[in-house]
Write a protein that holds these residues in place. Structure first.
Motif, PDB file in Angstrom:
ATOM      1  N   ARG A   1       0.793  -1.259   0.344  1.00 36.27           N
ATOM      2  CA  ARG A   1       0.296   0.185   0.014  1.00 36.27           C
ATOM      3  C   ARG A   1       0.933   1.526   0.094  1.00 36.27           C
ATOM      4  O   ARG A   1       0.259   2.483  -0.892  1.00 36.27           O
ATOM      5  CB  ARG A   1      -1.012  -0.286   1.179  1.00 36.27           C
TER       6      ARG A   1
ATOM      7  N   GLN B   1     -10.577   4.584  -5.483  1.00 39.11           N
ATOM      8  CA  GLN B   1      -9.140   4.471  -6.352  1.00 39.11           C
ATOM      9  C   GLN B   1      -9.990   4.299  -7.641  1.00 39.11           C
ATOM     10  O   GLN B   1      -9.672   4.904  -8.634  1.00 39.11           O
ATOM     11  CB  GLN B   1      -8.177   3.949  -4.991  1.00 39.11           C
TER      12      GLN B   1
ATOM     13  N   ALA C   1      -6.000   0.160  -5.687  1.00 39.32           N
ATOM     14  CA  ALA C   1      -6.926  -0.486  -5.640  1.00 39.32           C
ATOM     15  C   ALA C   1      -7.475  -1.666  -5.181  1.00 39.32           C
ATOM     16  O   ALA C   1      -8.143  -2.181  -4.211  1.00 39.32           O
ATOM     17  CB  ALA C   1      -8.544  -0.489  -6.933  1.00 39.32           C
ATOM     18  N   ARG C   2      -6.568  -2.610  -5.905  1.00 32.31           N
ATOM     19  CA  ARG C   2      -6.676  -3.752  -5.767  1.00 32.31           C
ATOM     20  C   ARG C   2      -5.533  -4.065  -4.288  1.00 32.31           C
ATOM     21  O   ARG C   2      -6.208  -4.722  -3.472  1.00 32.31           O
ATOM     22  CB  ARG C   2      -5.292  -4.543  -6.928  1.00 32.31           C
TER      23      ARG C   2
ATOM     24  N   CYS D   1     -11.336   0.675  -1.929  1.00 30.93           N
ATOM     25  CA  CYS D   1     -10.637   0.608  -3.683  1.00 30.93           C
ATOM     26  C   CYS D   1     -11.435   1.140  -4.822  1.00 30.93           C
ATOM     27  O   CYS D   1     -11.274   2.162  -5.461  1.00 30.93           O
ATOM     28  CB  CYS D   1     -11.395  -1.194  -3.753  1.00 30.93           C
ATOM     29  N   TYR D   2     -13.296   1.453  -4.232  1.00 34.18           N
ATOM     30  CA  TYR D   2     -14.140   1.755  -5.427  1.00 34.18           C
ATOM     31  C   TYR D   2     -13.571   3.226  -5.571  1.00 34.18           C
ATOM     32  O   TYR D   2     -13.863   3.762  -5.972  1.00 34.18           O
ATOM     33  CB  TYR D   2     -15.834   1.945  -5.358  1.00 34.18           C
TER      34      TYR D   2
ATOM     35  N   THR E   1      -4.841   2.783  -9.968  1.00 35.00           N
ATOM     36  CA  THR E   1      -5.441   1.059  -9.918  1.00 35.00           C
ATOM     37  C   THR E   1      -4.240   0.002  -9.068  1.00 35.00           C
ATOM     38  O   THR E   1      -5.606  -1.209  -9.023  1.00 35.00           O
ATOM     39  CB  THR E   1      -5.316   0.343 -11.657  1.00 35.00           C
TER      40      THR E   1
ATOM     41  N   LEU F   1      -6.153  -2.398  -1.267  1.00 34.36           N
ATOM     42  CA  LEU F   1      -6.931  -2.260  -0.846  1.00 34.36           C
ATOM     43  C   LEU F   1      -7.713  -2.966  -0.534  1.00 34.36           C
ATOM     44  O   LEU F   1      -8.567  -3.699   0.033  1.00 34.36           O
ATOM     45  CB  LEU F   1      -7.899  -0.788  -1.059  1.00 34.36           C
ATOM     46  N   LEU F   2      -8.427  -3.267  -2.021  1.00 32.99           N
ATOM     47  CA  LEU F   2      -9.063  -4.912  -2.031  1.00 32.99           C
ATOM     48  C   LEU F   2      -8.736  -5.515  -1.453  1.00 32.99           C
ATOM     49  O   LEU F   2      -9.571  -7.096  -0.781  1.00 32.99           O
ATOM     50  CB  LEU F   2     -10.117  -5.208  -3.705  1.00 32.99           C
TER      51      LEU F   2
ATOM     52  N   ALA G   1     -13.759  -6.098  -7.538  1.00 31.71           N
ATOM     53  CA  ALA G   1     -14.199  -5.254  -6.270  1.00 31.71           C
ATOM     54  C   ALA G   1     -16.176  -5.490  -6.232  1.00 31.71           C
ATOM     55  O   ALA G   1     -16.204  -6.500  -4.974  1.00 31.71           O
ATOM     56  CB  ALA G   1     -14.417  -4.084  -6.159  1.00 31.71           C
TER      57      ALA G   1
ATOM     58  N   VAL H   1      -9.350  -4.724 -11.654  1.00 28.16           N
ATOM     59  CA  VAL H   1      -9.947  -4.538 -10.855  1.00 28.16           C
ATOM     60  C   VAL H   1     -12.102  -4.557  -9.715  1.00 28.16           C
ATOM     61  O   VAL H   1     -11.936  -4.847  -8.785  1.00 28.16           O
ATOM     62  CB  VAL H   1      -9.255  -3.800 -10.213  1.00 28.16           C
ATOM     63  N   HIS H   2     -12.607  -3.691 -11.197  1.00 30.42           N
ATOM     64  CA  HIS H   2     -13.280  -3.172 -10.705  1.00 30.42           C
ATOM     65  C   HIS H   2     -14.358  -4.639 -10.513  1.00 30.42           C
ATOM     66  O   HIS H   2     -15.528  -4.752  -9.855  1.00 30.42           O
ATOM     67  CB  HIS H   2     -14.094  -2.401 -11.677  1.00 30.42           C
TER      68      HIS H   2
END
Length: 337
Positions: A182, A224, A209-210, A221-222, A206, A212-213, A254, A250-251
Motif C-alpha cells: 500500500r 481509487q 485499488a487492488r 477500492c471503489y 489501479t 485495498l481490495l 471488487a 479490479v472493478h
C-alpha cells in the motif's frame, strides 16, 4: 536532440507523441537500436505487442549487423535491453514463453550503465516474478533501486512494479506485506504526480485499488477506481485501452468480492476487460479475467459458458506454467461439472 525528446516522451508516457517522434527519426534515416527499442516500449504501453515484437526484432537485427560489421564491441550496448524487451514481449503474447528464464541477463545491468541497462533490469525482474523467484527479482531490481533516490521516474516505476508483480504472482494467498505494498502504491502515485504523468497515476491508483481490495477495504477500492476513471476521462492517449482494462479487471473483482454480490455490473466490466485483452493479445491477463467473468456469469446464467471460460483459462495457465492458477481452474471445473 530528437532522440533525447523521444526518451523523455517515453519516460513521461506521452505515447502518441513518442510514436510520432520515433517514426520521424526513422524516416530521417536515424537507424539506431535505441530509437527502435524506445518505440517498442511505447507500442507495448498502448497494447500493440505484435508490432512491438516486429520493431524489437528489427532492433535485434541492427545490433547483430553492427556487430558483424565491426562497428560495435562484442557486447553491443543495446544488446541486453533489446533481448530483454523481446523476451518480455514474447512472454505476453506466447504462453509457452511466459516462464522463460533470462539466460543470465539478470546480471547484465549494473548501476551507471545507462537507461537501457535499467530497462533490461526491469524486464528481467518481471521474468523472475513470473517464475515466482523473488530472490532473482530483488537481484534484478538492484540497479533500479540504486537510482531511485535521484530519479523520480524510476522511483515511480519501481514502486508500482513491486505492487503489481506481488499481487499478480503471490497468488492465491494475498502477500503478507500488504501494508508495505500500500505504501509502495502511494509512493508510485506521488512520483507520477510529480512528473505530471497521468497514465502512471492511473496505473498507480489501479494497483492501490487492488491492495485495498486485498485488505477488504472495498469502499476504499471503489474510491481509487473512481479517481482513476476521472483521470482516464481527460486522457487522449492510445494507452487508454490497457489502462481501462486494468481498471475494469479490479472493478469486476471488487463487485464480486463486495457484500452486495454485484454479478451483473461485474459481468459488464469484466466483459469489457476481456475484449481489451483479446485485442492486445495478453494471454495470461485474458485468462485471469475469464475466470472471474465465468464466476460472475455463473451467478446469472446456466453454467455452460462459464465452464468454457474456465476451460480456456486453464489451458492458458497450463501453457504458461502457472501451476497455482491452473489448479484453481481445475477445482472450479470439478465443482461445476
Amino acid at each position: 536532440m530528437a532522440q533525447a525528446e523521444l526518451a523523455y516522451q517515453v519516460a513521461v508516457e506521452e505515447h502518441a507523441a513518442a510514436l510520432v517522434t520515433a517514426d520521424d527519426l526513422l524516416a530521417a534515416g536515424v537507424r539506431r537500436a535505441k530509437v527502435l527499442w524506445l518505440k517498442a516500449q511505447s507500442l507495448q504501453r498502448v497494447g500493440d505487442y505484435t508490432q512491438a515484437g516486429t520493431v524489437l526484432r528489427q532492433a535485434a537485427g541492427l545490433v547483430e549487423a553492427e556487430r558483424e560489421q565491426g562497428r560495435a564491441a562484442e557486447r553491443h550496448p543495446a544488446g541486453p535491453v533489446v533481448t530483454a524487451l523481446l523476451r518480455d514481449n514474447d512472454a505476453v503474447l506466447r504462453p509457452e514463453h511466459w516462464r522463460a528464464a533470462p539466460d543470465g541477463l539478470i546480471h547484465a545491468a549494473t548501476p551507471g550503465d545507462g537507461e537501457g541497462s535499467l530497462v533490461a533490469a526491469l524486464m528481467n525482474a518481471r521474468c523472475a516474478a513470473r517464475r515466482g523467484d523473488w530472490h532473482a527479482y530483488d537481484q534484478a531490481m538492484r540497479p533500479i533501486e540504486a537510482v531511485r533516490a535521484r530519479d523520480v521516474a524510476w522511483d515511480g516505476v519501481a514502486a508500482c512494479e513491486r505492487v503489481q508483480r506481488s499481487l499478480d504472482h503471490a497468488w492465491p494467498k494475498p502477500p503478507d506485506d500488504l501494508h508495505l505494498l500500500r505504501a509502495d502504491a502511494i509512493r508510485a502515485l506521488l512520483a507520477f504526480k510529480a512528473m505530471d504523468n497521468v497514465p502512471g497515476q492511473v496505473r498507480a491508483r489501479t494497483q492501490l485499488a487492488r491492495v485495498l481490495l486485498a485488505q477488504d477495504d472495498v469502499a476504499g477500492c471503489y474510491a481509487q477506481i473512481e479517481r482513476a476513471r476521472s483521470l482516464l476521462a481527460g486522457l487522449g492517449d492510445p494507452a487508454i485501452l490497457r489502462l481501462q482494462a486494468g481498471l475494469d479487471w479490479v472493478h469486476g473483482e471488487a463487485d464480486l468480492n463486495g457484500q452486495a454480490g454485484k454479478a451483473e455490473p461485474a459481468s459488464q466490466v469484466l466483459a469489457r476487460a476481456e475484449q481489451a485483452y483479446q485485442s492486445t493479445g495478453e494471454a495470461w491477463h485474458l485468462a485471469c479475467v475469464r475466470v472471474r467473468l465465468a464466476q460472475a456469469g455463473r451467478m446469472l446464467h446456466p453454467p455452460g459458458p462459464a465452464v468454457q471460460h474456465v476451460l480456456h483459462a486453464a489451458l492458458t495457465f497450463d501453457a504458461c506454467g502457472d501451476a497455482a492458477r491452473y489448479a484453481y481452474c481445475v477445482e472450479l471445473l470439478r465443482a461445476w461439472c
